[in-house]
Design an enzyme around this catalytic site. Structure first.
Site, PDB file in Angstrom:
ATOM      1  N   SER A   1       0.841  -1.186   0.000  1.00 33.65           N
ATOM      2  CA  SER A   1       0.000   0.000   0.000  1.00 33.65           C
ATOM      3  C   SER A   1       0.880   1.242   0.000  1.00 33.65           C
ATOM      4  O   SER A   1       2.073   1.169   0.330  1.00 33.65           O
ATOM      5  CB  SER A   1      -0.888  -0.013   1.258  1.00 33.65           C
ATOM      6  OG  SER A   1      -1.546   1.214   1.455  1.00 33.65           O
TER       7      SER A   1
ATOM      8  N   TYR B   1      -3.954  -0.648   9.991  1.00 32.35           N
ATOM      9  CA  TYR B   1      -3.724  -0.885   8.566  1.00 32.35           C
ATOM     10  C   TYR B   1      -2.315  -0.469   8.175  1.00 32.35           C
ATOM     11  O   TYR B   1      -1.606  -1.203   7.471  1.00 32.35           O
ATOM     12  CB  TYR B   1      -4.763  -0.113   7.753  1.00 32.35           C
ATOM     13  CG  TYR B   1      -4.736  -0.415   6.269  1.00 32.35           C
ATOM     14  CD1 TYR B   1      -5.435  -1.507   5.763  1.00 32.35           C
ATOM     15  CD2 TYR B   1      -4.020   0.381   5.382  1.00 32.35           C
ATOM     16  CE1 TYR B   1      -5.427  -1.799   4.406  1.00 32.35           C
ATOM     17  CE2 TYR B   1      -4.002   0.100   4.025  1.00 32.35           C
ATOM     18  CZ  TYR B   1      -4.704  -0.987   3.542  1.00 32.35           C
ATOM     19  OH  TYR B   1      -4.681  -1.267   2.201  1.00 32.35           O
TER      20      TYR B   1
END
Length: 255
Positions: A147, A160
């Site tokens: 990410s 996350y």
């Protein structure tokens, strides 16, 4: 003249977690179009039915497995079920994940643990089980989905962010150990793509504009735009690429 087989994944068996929608669905359909045999994984039985239909409509080969990625025993069973589908897995794509948004000072620990279990721990479990078989076979490709939050801290997503920083580290750690076994372990770091995970950002006019201003292309990415990078990392074209985090971000990091 370019070797026509260099980027081929024809008849390769690929397991993709989180294949019910978004990025996972796009990758599953893309690999099927390229001639791969696809195993779609999702969190519940029947969860990838739409993806399977899309693949079958184009004459592709597909099977499905399922597991709650926060459940250790279920992940182990799913990994073995996937291996049984075609007797091998040549390419593993660890895409399944979840996100939960709370200010750090108020973040529920059970939510933090769930995100880490789903995004990180399951990726290691699956990679370990499938990786053992790849070592026996003498070849394999593992592609983790990282990410932009593998590079930055983000806001209200500490779990996350921690999981995606860890995915980048896990990618490098596995590459270090398995490169000599002819297994390439790499990651793709998607930029800001239009998926369920980014719906809250796109629905926030201020954040949406902040993000778009930083992306040189001026647009959110579409999941199908990740297929080319994944095919490259899953093919022999990437045989000397290992431990790399490939950003597919429309130039976001360049700003």
């Amino acid at each position: 003249m370019l070797d026509s087989d260099l980027f081929s994944v024809k008849d390769q068996v690929v397991l993709i977690t989180g294949a019910s929608r978004g990025i996972g669905q796009a990758l599953a359909v893309g690999f099927a179009k390229a001639g791969a045999k696809v195993i779609c994984a999702s969190s519940r039985e029947g969860g990838t039915r739409k993806t399977e239909e899309l693949i079958l409509q184009q004459g592709g080969t597909v099977k499905s497995v399922y597991a709650d990625l926060s459940d250790h025993a279920a992940v182990v069973k799913m990994s073995h079920d996937a291996l049984a589908c075609f007797g091998k897995i040549d390419i593993l794509i660890n895409n399944g994940g979840t996100i939960s948004r709370f200010p750090a000072a108020e973040y529920p620990f059970d939510e933090f643990q769930k995100v880490i279990d789903v995004n990180l721990n399951s990726a290691f479990q699956i990679s370990q089980i499938i990786g053992q078989k790849m070592i026996e076979a003498g070849h394999g490709k593992i592609i983790n989905i990282a990410s932009m939050l593998s590079y930055t801290g983000g806001l209200t997503v500490p779990a996350y962010t921690a999981s995606k920083h860890a995915i980048a580290g896990l990618t490098k750690a596995l590459a270090n150990e398995w490169a000599a076994k002819n297994i390439q372990v790499n990651a793709i770091a998607p930029g800001y793509f239009a998926t369920d995970n980014t719906q809250a950002l796109r629905d926030n006019p201020e954040r949406n504009q902040e993000i778009l201003k930083r992306i040189p292309t001026g647009a959110w990415g579409q999941p199908k735009q990740l297929v080319g990078a994944a095919i490259f990392l899953g093919s022999t074209a990437s045989d000397y690429v290992n431990g790399h985090i490939l950003a597919v971000d429309g130039g976001w990091l360049a700003r």
